[in-house]
Design a protein around this motif. Structure first.
Motif, PDB file in Angstrom:
ATOM      1  N   MET A 198       0.850  -1.178   0.000  1.00 23.68           N
ATOM      2  CA  MET A 198       0.000   0.000   0.000  1.00 23.68           C
ATOM      3  C   MET A 198       0.892   1.236   0.000  1.00 23.68           C
ATOM      4  N   ARG A 199       0.390   2.295  -0.561  1.00 25.20           N
ATOM      5  CA  ARG A 199       1.140   3.541  -0.660  1.00 25.20           C
ATOM      6  C   ARG A 199       1.187   4.244   0.693  1.00 25.20           C
ATOM      7  N   LEU A 200       2.291   4.959   0.942  1.00 25.60           N
ATOM      8  CA  LEU A 200       2.499   5.622   2.232  1.00 25.60           C
ATOM      9  C   LEU A 200       1.410   6.637   2.543  1.00 25.60           C
ATOM     10  N   ALA A 201       0.988   7.408   1.558  1.00 24.99           N
ATOM     11  CA  ALA A 201      -0.042   8.433   1.800  1.00 24.99           C
ATOM     12  C   ALA A 201      -1.353   7.789   2.241  1.00 24.99           C
ATOM     13  N   ILE A 202      -1.714   6.688   1.612  1.00 22.63           N
ATOM     14  CA  ILE A 202      -2.951   6.000   1.987  1.00 22.63           C
ATOM     15  C   ILE A 202      -2.802   5.379   3.372  1.00 22.63           C
ATOM     16  N   GLU A 203      -1.633   4.815   3.649  1.00 21.29           N
ATOM     17  CA  GLU A 203      -1.428   4.227   4.978  1.00 21.29           C
ATOM     18  C   GLU A 203      -1.537   5.273   6.079  1.00 21.29           C
ATOM     19  N   LEU A 204      -0.958   6.454   5.851  1.00 19.41           N
ATOM     20  CA  LEU A 204      -1.083   7.506   6.865  1.00 19.41           C
ATOM     21  C   LEU A 204      -2.536   7.940   6.984  1.00 19.41           C
ATOM     22  N   ALA A 205      -3.199   8.166   5.864  1.00 16.26           N
ATOM     23  CA  ALA A 205      -4.602   8.603   5.900  1.00 16.26           C
ATOM     24  C   ALA A 205      -5.479   7.593   6.619  1.00 16.26           C
ATOM     25  N   ASN A 206      -5.198   6.324   6.434  1.00 17.48           N
ATOM     26  CA  ASN A 206      -6.030   5.281   7.026  1.00 17.48           C
ATOM     27  C   ASN A 206      -5.662   4.941   8.469  1.00 17.48           C
ATOM     28  N   THR A 207      -4.794   5.749   9.094  1.00 12.58           N
ATOM     29  CA  THR A 207      -4.593   5.587  10.534  1.00 12.58           C
ATOM     30  C   THR A 207      -5.792   6.137  11.301  1.00 12.58           C
ATOM     31  N   ALA A 208      -6.702   6.785  10.598  1.00 11.42           N
ATOM     32  CA  ALA A 208      -8.026   7.139  11.136  1.00 11.42           C
ATOM     33  C   ALA A 208      -9.005   6.260  10.371  1.00 11.42           C
ATOM     34  N   HIS A 209      -9.680   5.384  11.078  1.00 12.71           N
ATOM     35  CA  HIS A 209     -10.593   4.448  10.427  1.00 12.71           C
ATOM     36  C   HIS A 209     -11.809   4.214  11.316  1.00 12.71           C
ATOM     37  N   ALA A 210     -12.826   3.604  10.751  1.00 10.14           N
ATOM     38  CA  ALA A 210     -14.048   3.331  11.518  1.00 10.14           C
ATOM     39  C   ALA A 210     -14.050   1.887  11.980  1.00 10.14           C
ATOM     40  N   ARG A 211     -14.457   1.708  13.229  1.00  5.97           N
ATOM     41  CA  ARG A 211     -14.620   0.370  13.786  1.00  5.97           C
ATOM     42  C   ARG A 211     -15.978   0.346  14.476  1.00  5.97           C
ATOM     43  N   GLN A 212     -16.880  -0.440  13.937  1.00 15.61           N
ATOM     44  CA  GLN A 212     -18.244  -0.556  14.453  1.00 15.61           C
ATOM     45  C   GLN A 212     -18.910   0.813  14.589  1.00 15.61           C
ATOM     46  N   GLY A 213     -18.733   1.631  13.546  1.00 19.69           N
ATOM     47  CA  GLY A 213     -19.394   2.926  13.508  1.00 19.69           C
ATOM     48  C   GLY A 213     -18.698   4.038  14.268  1.00 19.69           C
ATOM     49  N   THR A 214     -17.589   3.742  14.917  1.00 15.83           N
ATOM     50  CA  THR A 214     -16.858   4.746  15.669  1.00 15.83           C
ATOM     51  C   THR A 214     -15.516   4.992  14.993  1.00 15.83           C
ATOM     52  N   VAL A 215     -15.164   6.267  14.797  1.00 11.18           N
ATOM     53  CA  VAL A 215     -13.880   6.580  14.182  1.00 11.18           C
ATOM     54  C   VAL A 215     -12.774   6.363  15.208  1.00 11.18           C
ATOM     55  N   CYS A 216     -11.780   5.584  14.827  1.00  7.81           N
ATOM     56  CA  CYS A 216     -10.634   5.271  15.682  1.00  7.81           C
ATOM     57  C   CYS A 216      -9.397   5.983  15.125  1.00  7.81           C
ATOM     58  N   ASP A 217      -8.596   6.524  16.014  1.00 11.16           N
ATOM     59  CA  ASP A 217      -7.388   7.230  15.633  1.00 11.16           C
ATOM     60  C   ASP A 217      -6.178   6.447  16.137  1.00 11.16           C
ATOM     61  N   GLU A 218      -5.363   5.936  15.219  1.00  8.49           N
ATOM     62  CA  GLU A 218      -4.178   5.174  15.602  1.00  8.49           C
ATOM     63  C   GLU A 218      -2.997   6.069  15.965  1.00  8.49           C
ATOM     64  N   LEU A 219      -3.129   7.375  15.772  1.00  6.14           N
ATOM     65  CA  LEU A 219      -2.041   8.307  16.076  1.00  6.14           C
ATOM     66  C   LEU A 219      -2.470   9.265  17.181  1.00  6.14           C
ATOM     67  N   GLN A 220      -2.538   8.756  18.391  1.00  4.19           N
ATOM     68  CA  GLN A 220      -2.958   9.596  19.515  1.00  4.19           C
ATOM     69  C   GLN A 220      -1.792  10.094  20.347  1.00  4.19           C
ATOM     70  N   THR A 221      -0.657   9.405  20.287  1.00  2.00           N
ATOM     71  CA  THR A 221       0.505   9.789  21.087  1.00  2.00           C
ATOM     72  C   THR A 221       1.760   9.760  20.212  1.00  2.00           C
ATOM     73  N   PRO A 222       2.823  10.419  20.666  1.00  2.00           N
ATOM     74  CA  PRO A 222       4.086  10.306  19.927  1.00  2.00           C
ATOM     75  C   PRO A 222       4.551   8.847  19.784  1.00  2.00           C
ATOM     76  N   ALA A 223       4.273   8.020  20.774  1.00  2.00           N
ATOM     77  CA  ALA A 223       4.645   6.600  20.687  1.00  2.00           C
ATOM     78  C   ALA A 223       3.879   5.897  19.566  1.00  2.00           C
ATOM     79  N   ASP A 224       2.629   6.296  19.362  1.00  4.78           N
ATOM     80  CA  ASP A 224       1.846   5.725  18.255  1.00  4.78           C
ATOM     81  C   ASP A 224       2.480   6.083  16.912  1.00  4.78           C
TER      82      ASP A 224
END
Length: 187
Positions: free
Chosen positions: A1-27
Motif C-alpha cells: 500500500m502507498r504511504l499516503a494512503i497508509e497515513l490517511a487510514n490511521t483514522a478508520h471506523a470500527r463498528q461505527g466509531t472513528v478510531c485514531d491510531e495516532l494519539q501519542t508520539p509513541a503511536d
C-alpha cells in the motif's frame, strides 16, 4: 500500500466509531517503525525515540490534509486551498542532497537530508500524496460508515474492500425493501 494512503487510514471506523491510531508520539513512532523500511528517508531508532508532540501534530495535520483533498477530489469538489497548502508545505520540508564517498576504492553515494528524519519521512508521505492526488487514483470509500481511502485501480471502483462493497449493497437492498409498497386502487 502507498504511504499516503497508509497515513490517511490511521483514522478508520470500527463498528461505527472513528478510531485514531495516532494519539501519542509513541503511536507515531510505532507507525514509522512499520513503514520505515519503505521510506527513502531513513528513520532510525534514535529518530523514532525522539518523536514528540510537534511531530505528532505534523503527522496528524498531513493526514487531515490528505483525507480532505482526497475526499474532495473523489467527489468532484475543489479541495480547500489550506489543505493543499498542508500537503505542499510538508513536501517542501525535505531538502536533500547526494554526497560521494569511498569505501576503499569503491565509490559510494549517500543521500543526506537537511531536515530531521521524522520531517523527512512525512515529506515523503506528502510527496506520495501529491503523486496519487494529481492523477486521481486516490479515492474515499463510498460504503456507509467507512472512512478509509484506497487506491482506485479501475475507474468504476467505489469501495476500499469487498466487505465494504457487500455492506453498501446490503444497505441499498434494505433501503429498497423497507420503502412502502405503492398503493393500488381498489376496483
Amino acid at each position: 500500500m502507498r504511504l499516503a494512503i497508509e497515513l490517511a487510514n490511521t483514522a478508520h471506523a470500527r463498528q461505527g466509531t472513528v478510531c485514531d491510531e495516532l494519539q501519542t508520539p509513541a503511536d507515531l513512532a510505532a507507525w514509522l517503525t512499520r513503514v520505515g523500511p519503505r521510506c527513502a528517508v531513513p528513520v532510525d531508532d534514535e529518530s523514532r525515540s525522539t518523536v514528540d508532540l510537534a511531530d505528532l501534530a505534523a503527522a496528524r495535520g498531513l493526514r487531515a490534509a490528505i483525507r480532505a483533498v482526497a475526499g474532495a477530489a473523489s467527489t468532484g469538489r475543489t479541495p480547500d486551498p489550506a489543505d493543499l497548502d498542508g500537503i505542499n508545505s510538508a513536501v517542501r520540508a525535505a531538502p536533500h542532497w547526494r554526497e560521494l564517498a569511498f569505501d576503499g576504492t569503491a565509490p559510494r553515494v549517500t543521500t543526506r537530508h537537511g531536515t530531521a528524519a521524522i520531517t523527512g519521512a512525512l515529506a515523503e508521505v506528502a510527496a506520495d500524496a501529491v503523486d496519487l492526488l494529481s492523477d486521481g487514483r486516490i479515492a474515499a470509500c463510498a460504503a456507509p460508515g467507512c472512512v478509509l481511502l484506497f487506491l482506485r485501480d479501475r475507474p468504476n471502483r467505489e469501495w476500499c474492500s469487498n466487505a465494504c462493497g457487500n455492506r453498501a449493497r446490503v444497505a441499498r437492498h434494505h433501503d429498497r425493501r423497507k420503502q412502502p409498497a405503492p398503493k393500488r386502487d381498489a376496483a
